[in-house]
Design an enzyme around this catalytic site. Structure first.
Site, PDB file in Angstrom:
ATOM      1  N   ASN A   1      12.739 -20.440   9.393  1.00  6.11           N
ATOM      2  CA  ASN A   1      14.168 -20.402   9.090  1.00  6.11           C
ATOM      3  C   ASN A   1      14.861 -21.473   9.933  1.00  6.11           C
ATOM      4  OD1 ASN A   1      16.908 -19.847   8.883  1.00  6.11           O
ATOM      5  ND2 ASN A   1      16.633 -17.624   8.900  1.00  6.11           N
TER       6      ASN A   1
ATOM      7  N   HIS B   1      18.715 -20.125   0.492  1.00 10.96           N
ATOM      8  CA  HIS B   1      18.586 -20.245   1.952  1.00 10.96           C
ATOM      9  C   HIS B   1      17.169 -19.887   2.360  1.00 10.96           C
ATOM     10  CE1 HIS B   1      18.835 -19.787   6.140  1.00 10.96           C
ATOM     11  NE2 HIS B   1      18.933 -18.471   6.153  1.00 10.96           N
TER      12      HIS B   1
ATOM     13  N   CYS C   1      23.971 -19.314   8.716  1.00  9.76           N
ATOM     14  CA  CYS C   1      23.036 -20.014   7.830  1.00  9.76           C
ATOM     15  C   CYS C   1      23.685 -20.529   6.555  1.00  9.76           C
ATOM     16  CB  CYS C   1      21.863 -19.100   7.491  1.00  9.76           C
ATOM     17  SG  CYS C   1      20.824 -18.742   8.919  1.00  9.76           S
TER      18      CYS C   1
END
Lengths: 312, 312
Positions: free
Chosen positions: A271, A241, A108
């Protein structure tokens, strides 16, 4: 180093929390309370990280001259093709010959690692106009029925044109950028994994991921501020994030910043891996005021982390 | 920029050509005539790109001080884990905290792309001692029964310590390095592919791959020589991507160099992807004489290519 333009793409299919309630009994309230996620997007059967790459490049074209791009860096941990990487797909679409082209993965965190790779090429004078693409197809590798993490993931992509020199007044300046691996920590290599031939995404130690994310993102944010001689008082927005709204709020609390300064899209998209921050940056791009400072900070599996300070 | 040390690992299981004769009738002579490959190595059930990474790092330790590594770049197109990338696995094994860690893919060309990423970090003064690992587990994604390309692939890995400054007299100097994407060519994105969730490795246009490999590797080799003010007369060895012995011989013919100057291990290991050149470099390391020039040139799917001139 400057961000000249950014674009994003989200698949049209919306998957609400009720999908997971039906599958495995998780209530929407439970999902929202623990993650902030209300819905996420799912790529259609014909879509993948490479098709989404072409779409975000297409959407970047009206905003930037891509004909003189001299470096392409792609990023994904959910690849459609590991040989014809998404960076190669972008080169194929643009038809630009014989420039450096590479795809990366640091889970990520990859947006910032990709931009740091670009920074290196700029320092070497091997490039001056770089196309960065982040594209994730989480649903291709996800098991919806996994009650631990099946409900977290969404699909999406974004593209940025990064230039060595300022192209116009409205470009955002990248003031400082750092990345790091944190795979030395005990559960780093087992906290969250994606094994393409061995079960796809799994997150056996979500709590360890949570704890490390909440520690590393504030720490990295402070480091980039310090490198620029700035303090938290100079920060207009934090874009962490997009993994979990509770992590984002925890980061803001640790930094002592109010929630009004938090940029978040996880409520709508889940996500979206390394694409999350870039999608949010693209969505918010026109709302920033000249001179505002935005800290983008990332954390991902592996573990990996990073922070970047940009000035509008 | 210098190569201080290199190590490699090959799985112990040997797969001879008779395996493919049994499976699909391809004779050993036919395979040897068309590819040069006599046998290849296959990872055991417990092995993968991450375990092979740990093994090559372990083998590098007696040759180089890895405790001060400040950058790790991994490369593979056959990942065991796209989130816990092989670079993160290496960091975990070494226990070094908070250094940049990234894994890349440009298919079979990745060794040179990885070193170019290192070159960028060195130019930025963000690192000075980089661990580069190339690791391929082709047999995890390969269909043995595919009569077009099933017999080509092997498994293996290698690691290099690359330093900004010379550490000792025996270090090899990297004199010039270039990489490029050639995805603008018509069949670049369909010539050879690896789709993890859609069938693994396939090579529908092997002839196009062949033709482009035979054009790009000589061209890139000449470019790195020219950048150093050297000519083909100065070249002691050429180490091309280990894809096919006929391609390697074609490259030597195009360059007008005798076969004695060709380094080749494909006969024993098959196409070990981005690890192939590094394995060969490791095997031959002690045989090079001081001052000799070696051109490493690569070509891979996507398409991608590169060349690097090193001096022993």
């Amino acid at each position: 180093m400057y961000i000249h333009a950014v674009s994003h793409y989200l698949p049209t299919e919306i998957v609400g929390n009720e999908h997971f309630t039906r599958l495995n009994g998780l209530s929407s309230d439970w999902i929202i309370e623990r993650t902030g996620i209300r819905e996420r997007r799912k790529a259609s059967p014909g879509e993948n990280t490479n098709t989404m790459t072409v779409e975000v490049v297409r959407r970047l074209m009206p905003k930037a001259d891509l004909s003189t791009v001299d470096l392409i860096v792609g990023a994904t941990y959910t690849p459609y093709d590991t040989i014809v990487s998404l960076a190669h797909e972008a080169q194929h679409f643009l038809g630009i010959a014989d420039i450096p082209v590479v795809s990366i993965s640091t889970a990520c965190s990859s947006l910032l690692n990709a931009i740091e790779v670009v920074e290196g090429y700029f320092a070497l004078n091997k490039a001056s106009r770089a196309l960065v693409i982040v594209s994730e197809h989480n649903t291709a590798y996800n098991n919806d029925k996994d009650t631990v993490s099946g409900h977290l993931w969404g699909d999406g992509a974004a593209a940025l044109l990064i230039t060595k020199e300022r192209q116009q007044e409205s470009d955002f300046s990248i003031k400082a950028l750092l990345t790091g691996g944190a795979a030395h920590t005990p559960k780093a290599t087992t906290g969250v994994m994606l094994k393409p031939v061995d079960g796809g995404v799994s997150m056996p130690f979500g709590r360890d991921v949570f704890i490390n994310a909440c520690q590393y993102m504030p720490k990295a944010s402070l480091q980039v501020l310090e490198r620029c001689g700035l303090t938290l008082a100079d920060v207009d927005y934090v874009l962490p994030h997009q993994a979990n709204l509770r992590i984002s709020r925890n980061v803001m609390n640790t930094l002592g910043l109010p929630e009004e300064k938090l940029i978040s899209n996880i409520q709508m998209y889940g996500n979206t891996g390394c694409a999350g921050c870039a999608i949010a940056l693209s969505e918010q791009w026109d709302t920033f005021q000249k001179g505002q400072h935005i800290v983008i900070t990332v954390f991902g599996g592996g573990y990996s982390y990073g922070a970047m300070l940009i000035e509008a």
